[in-house]
Design a protein around this motif. Structure first.
Motif, PDB file in Angstrom:
ATOM      1  N   LEU A  76      -7.390  16.217   2.545  1.00 19.02           N
ATOM      2  CA  LEU A  76      -8.350  15.399   1.785  1.00 19.02           C
ATOM      3  C   LEU A  76      -7.646  14.226   1.096  1.00 19.02           C
ATOM      4  N   ALA A  77      -6.407  14.466   0.652  1.00 20.47           N
ATOM      5  CA  ALA A  77      -5.647  13.377   0.016  1.00 20.47           C
ATOM      6  C   ALA A  77      -5.365  12.277   1.033  1.00 20.47           C
ATOM      7  N   GLN A  78      -5.019  12.680   2.254  1.00 19.35           N
ATOM      8  CA  GLN A  78      -4.770  11.685   3.307  1.00 19.35           C
ATOM      9  C   GLN A  78      -6.057  10.894   3.590  1.00 19.35           C
ATOM     10  N   GLU A  79      -7.169  11.612   3.685  1.00 13.08           N
ATOM     11  CA  GLU A  79      -8.462  10.957   3.907  1.00 13.08           C
ATOM     12  C   GLU A  79      -8.775   9.987   2.764  1.00 13.08           C
ATOM     13  N   THR A  80      -8.413  10.407   1.546  1.00 20.48           N
ATOM     14  CA  THR A  80      -8.647   9.574   0.367  1.00 20.48           C
ATOM     15  C   THR A  80      -7.903   8.241   0.478  1.00 20.48           C
ATOM     16  N   ALA A  96     -11.223  10.554  -4.123  1.00 18.42           N
ATOM     17  CA  ALA A  96     -10.740  11.918  -3.841  1.00 18.42           C
ATOM     18  C   ALA A  96     -11.826  12.944  -4.174  1.00 18.42           C
ATOM     19  N   ILE A  97     -12.470  12.783  -5.310  1.00 11.83           N
ATOM     20  CA  ILE A  97     -13.520  13.737  -5.710  1.00 11.83           C
ATOM     21  C   ILE A  97     -14.682  13.681  -4.713  1.00 11.83           C
ATOM     22  N   ASN A  98     -15.024  12.475  -4.277  1.00 14.45           N
ATOM     23  CA  ASN A  98     -16.093  12.333  -3.278  1.00 14.45           C
ATOM     24  C   ASN A  98     -15.717  13.013  -1.973  1.00 14.45           C
ATOM     25  N   ALA A  99     -14.441  12.858  -1.570  1.00 19.36           N
ATOM     26  CA  ALA A  99     -13.983  13.492  -0.320  1.00 19.36           C
ATOM     27  C   ALA A  99     -14.103  15.005  -0.447  1.00 19.36           C
ATOM     28  N   TRP A 100     -13.709  15.529  -1.603  1.00 18.37           N
ATOM     29  CA  TRP A 100     -13.812  16.986  -1.829  1.00 18.37           C
ATOM     30  C   TRP A 100     -15.274  17.428  -1.808  1.00 18.37           C
ATOM     31  N   ARG A 101     -16.143  16.643  -2.472  1.00 13.23           N
ATOM     32  CA  ARG A 101     -17.571  17.013  -2.508  1.00 13.23           C
ATOM     33  C   ARG A 101     -18.154  17.043  -1.099  1.00 13.23           C
ATOM     34  N   SER A 102     -17.800  16.039  -0.288  1.00 15.58           N
ATOM     35  CA  SER A 102     -18.320  15.997   1.090  1.00 15.58           C
ATOM     36  C   SER A 102     -17.837  17.209   1.874  1.00 15.58           C
ATOM     37  N   GLU A 103     -16.564  17.525   1.722  1.00 17.41           N
ATOM     38  CA  GLU A 103     -15.986  18.661   2.442  1.00 17.41           C
ATOM     39  C   GLU A 103     -16.660  19.961   1.992  1.00 17.41           C
ATOM     40  N   PHE A 148       0.832  -1.208   0.000  1.00 19.58           N
ATOM     41  CA  PHE A 148       0.000   0.000   0.000  1.00 19.58           C
ATOM     42  C   PHE A 148       0.867   1.258   0.000  1.00 19.58           C
ATOM     43  N   THR A 149       1.996   1.185   0.710  1.00 19.26           N
ATOM     44  CA  THR A 149       2.922   2.327   0.721  1.00 19.26           C
ATOM     45  C   THR A 149       3.392   2.631  -0.701  1.00 19.26           C
ATOM     46  N   GLN A 150       3.676   1.568  -1.459  1.00 16.39           N
ATOM     47  CA  GLN A 150       4.101   1.784  -2.856  1.00 16.39           C
ATOM     48  C   GLN A 150       2.992   2.467  -3.651  1.00 16.39           C
ATOM     49  N   LEU A 151       1.750   2.037  -3.399  1.00 19.26           N
ATOM     50  CA  LEU A 151       0.622   2.666  -4.112  1.00 19.26           C
ATOM     51  C   LEU A 151       0.510   4.147  -3.739  1.00 19.26           C
ATOM     52  N   VAL A 152       0.715   4.446  -2.458  1.00 20.70           N
ATOM     53  CA  VAL A 152       0.637   5.857  -2.012  1.00 20.70           C
ATOM     54  C   VAL A 152       1.744   6.669  -2.690  1.00 20.70           C
ATOM     55  N   HIS A 153       2.970   6.129  -2.663  1.00 23.15           N
ATOM     56  CA  HIS A 153       4.096   6.844  -3.300  1.00 23.15           C
ATOM     57  C   HIS A 153       3.791   7.097  -4.778  1.00 23.15           C
ATOM     58  N   ARG A 154       3.215   6.098  -5.408  1.00 23.72           N
ATOM     59  CA  ARG A 154       2.987   6.173  -6.853  1.00 23.72           C
ATOM     60  C   ARG A 154       1.900   7.190  -7.211  1.00 23.72           C
ATOM     61  N   HIS A 155       0.883   7.306  -6.373  1.00 23.93           N
ATOM     62  CA  HIS A 155      -0.277   8.123  -6.761  1.00 23.93           C
ATOM     63  C   HIS A 155      -0.436   9.410  -5.956  1.00 23.93           C
ATOM     64  N   GLN A 156       0.432   9.629  -4.953  1.00 20.37           N
ATOM     65  CA  GLN A 156       0.232  10.797  -4.086  1.00 20.37           C
ATOM     66  C   GLN A 156       0.255  12.120  -4.857  1.00 20.37           C
ATOM     67  N   SER A 157       1.187  12.226  -5.785  1.00 18.45           N
ATOM     68  CA  SER A 157       1.329  13.500  -6.491  1.00 18.45           C
ATOM     69  C   SER A 157       0.074  13.816  -7.308  1.00 18.45           C
ATOM     70  N   ALA A 158      -0.404  12.833  -8.054  1.00 12.56           N
ATOM     71  CA  ALA A 158      -1.571  13.066  -8.912  1.00 12.56           C
ATOM     72  C   ALA A 158      -2.814  13.367  -8.077  1.00 12.56           C
ATOM     73  N   VAL A 159      -3.004  12.604  -6.999  1.00  7.09           N
ATOM     74  CA  VAL A 159      -4.192  12.811  -6.165  1.00  7.09           C
ATOM     75  C   VAL A 159      -4.130  14.190  -5.501  1.00  7.09           C
ATOM     76  N   ARG A 160      -2.958  14.549  -4.987  1.00  9.75           N
ATOM     77  CA  ARG A 160      -2.835  15.855  -4.321  1.00  9.75           C
ATOM     78  C   ARG A 160      -3.003  16.995  -5.321  1.00  9.75           C
ATOM     79  N   THR A 161      -2.497  16.795  -6.557  1.00 11.64           N
ATOM     80  CA  THR A 161      -2.653  17.851  -7.573  1.00 11.64           C
ATOM     81  C   THR A 161      -4.126  18.043  -7.927  1.00 11.64           C
ATOM     82  N   VAL A 162      -4.842  16.939  -8.132  1.00 12.19           N
ATOM     83  CA  VAL A 162      -6.277  17.035  -8.449  1.00 12.19           C
ATOM     84  C   VAL A 162      -6.988  17.804  -7.329  1.00 12.19           C
TER      85      VAL A 162
END
Lengths: 106, 183
Positions: free
Chosen positions: B54-58, B83-90, B25-39
Motif C-alpha cells: 500500500l505504501a508503494q501504491e501511495t 495512504a489512508i485512502n489506499a488502505w480504505r480502498s483495500e 521524487f526519490t528524495q521525497l520517498v526516502h524522507r517519508h517512506q518510514s512514516a508512511v509505512r509505519t502508519v
C-alpha cells in the motif's frame, strides 16, 4: 501529554530501515508524473457540439431564414434586426460557456 | 531526517511538478517512506507485506497526481491522506469497513498508566485489538500527525466521531497494556 500519547508518538518516530523500498517505488513509477493537462479538450468538445447543435437548429428550424438573414445583417453591420440580435445572443452564449469551461480547472 | 542543507519538501515537489524530476521524487520517498509505512502497518494490524504494498501504491499515486498538489497543506499531510485512502480502498475490497461505527459501551477507564517500558510488539498487538475506526483515528492523529479535522476529512467521518474513537482507543490501549504488565 499522557503516557499513552507519549508511547504512540515514540512508536511513530521510530525509523524503519528502507530495505530497498525506495528503489522498488522508483522502479514502479510510470514514465511521467502525470499527463500534461489538456485544458483545451473539454472546452473544445463542448463548444464543438454546441456549435454543431446551433447550426442544426438554425438550419432545420422554421426560423432558419430569419436567422440566416440575421447573420447576413451582422456581416453588413446592421445589428438592429431581430435576426441579428438572436445571432449575437447565440454567439455571446457560446463564448461565455467556452470561457467558463476554459477557466474551470479541476 | 532532513539535514539542514537538504532542500525543503516544497522545493522538491516543485522540481517534480516542473520537470518530472525523479531524483527529487526519490528524495521525497526516502524522507517519508518510514512514516508512511509505519502508519500503514498500524492501519493493517501489523501486516508488513500489505503495508509496504500500500505504501508503494501511495507513492506511485503521489507521483501521478503531484501536479494537483497546491501547497495548501504540508506534503506529508497530503501523502498520509493518500495512504489512508489506499488502505480504505483495500479494506473495502476485502470486507465492510466500519470507520464510523460507534460502540455503546462507555469508554474504559484504566486505573493505571501503561508500564514505562512497552515493547513495540506489545503496542502493535494492543493496537490490533482496537476497532477499525479507533485504530484508524489513532493512526491518523498520532502516527500521521493529522489534526482531528484533517483526520475526519481523510477518513470520511465526522470530527466528533474521530475524537470519540481517539478517546476510546487510548483508553483501551491503556487498559490492554496495563493488563499485559500484570500477566
Amino acid at each position: 501529554m499522557s503516557d499513552i500519547e507519549r508511547l504512540l508518538r515514540h512508536d511513530a518516530r521510530i525509523e524503519l530501515p528502507d530495505d530497498g523500498f525506495a528503489t522498488r517505488v522508483i522502479g514502479a513509477l510510470p514514465a511521467r508524473a502525470a499527463p500534461q493537462p489538456r485544458t483545451w479538450l473539454r472546452p473544445a468538445l463542448v463548444m464543438g457540439s454546441a456549435l454543431l447543435g446551433s447550426a442544426l437548429a438554425v438550419t432545420l428550424s422554421p426560423q432558419a431564414a430569419s436567422m440566416m438573414q440575421g447573420f447576413q445583417d451582422l456581416m453588413s453591420l446592421r445589428t438592429g434586426s431581430s435576426g441579428a440580435i438572436g445571432g449575437l445572443a447565440m454567439c455571446g452564449a457560446l463564448l461565455l460557456s467556452g470561457l467558463v469551461l476554459a477557466l474551470n480547472d479541476d | 531526517m532532513t539535514s539542514p542543507a537538504a532542500p525543503e519538501d516544497a522545493a522538491l515537489v516543485r522540481a517534480v511538478q516542473a520537470t518530472d524530476d525523479r531524483a527529487a521524487f526519490t528524495q521525497l520517498v526516502h524522507r517519508h517512506q518510514s512514516a508512511v509505512r509505519t502508519v500503514l502497518r498500524r492501519l493493517t494490524r501489523g501486516d508488513a507485506g500489505l503495508a509496504d504494498d500500500l505504501a508503494q501504491e501511495t507513492f506511485v499515486l503521489a507521483w501521478r497526481n503531484i501536479r494537483h498538489f497546491r501547497f495548501e497543506a504540508k506534503f506529508s499531510t497530503w501523502i498520509y491522506r493518500i495512504a489512508i485512502n489506499a488502505w480504505r480502498s483495500e479494506a473495502r475490497r476485502k470486507r465492510e469497513l466500519l470507520l464510523d461505527a460507534d460502540e455503546d459501551s462507555p469508554i474504559e477507564e484504566a486505573a493505571e498508566d501503561p508500564p514505562d517500558i512497552v515493547s513495540r510488539m506489545d503496542l502493535e498487538r494492543a493496537l490490533a485489538t482496537l476497532s477499525d475506526g479507533e485504530r484508524a483515528a489513532i493512526a491518523a492523529c498520532y502516527y500521521a500527525d493529522l489534526s482531528h479535522e484533517e483526520a475526519a476529512q481523510a477518513l470520511g467521518i465526522p470530527v466528533g466521531t474521530v475524537k470519540t474513537h481517539v478517546l476510546r482507543g487510548k483508553a483501551k490501549l491503556r487498559a490492554r497494556l496495563a493488563a499485559k504488565e500484570e500477566t
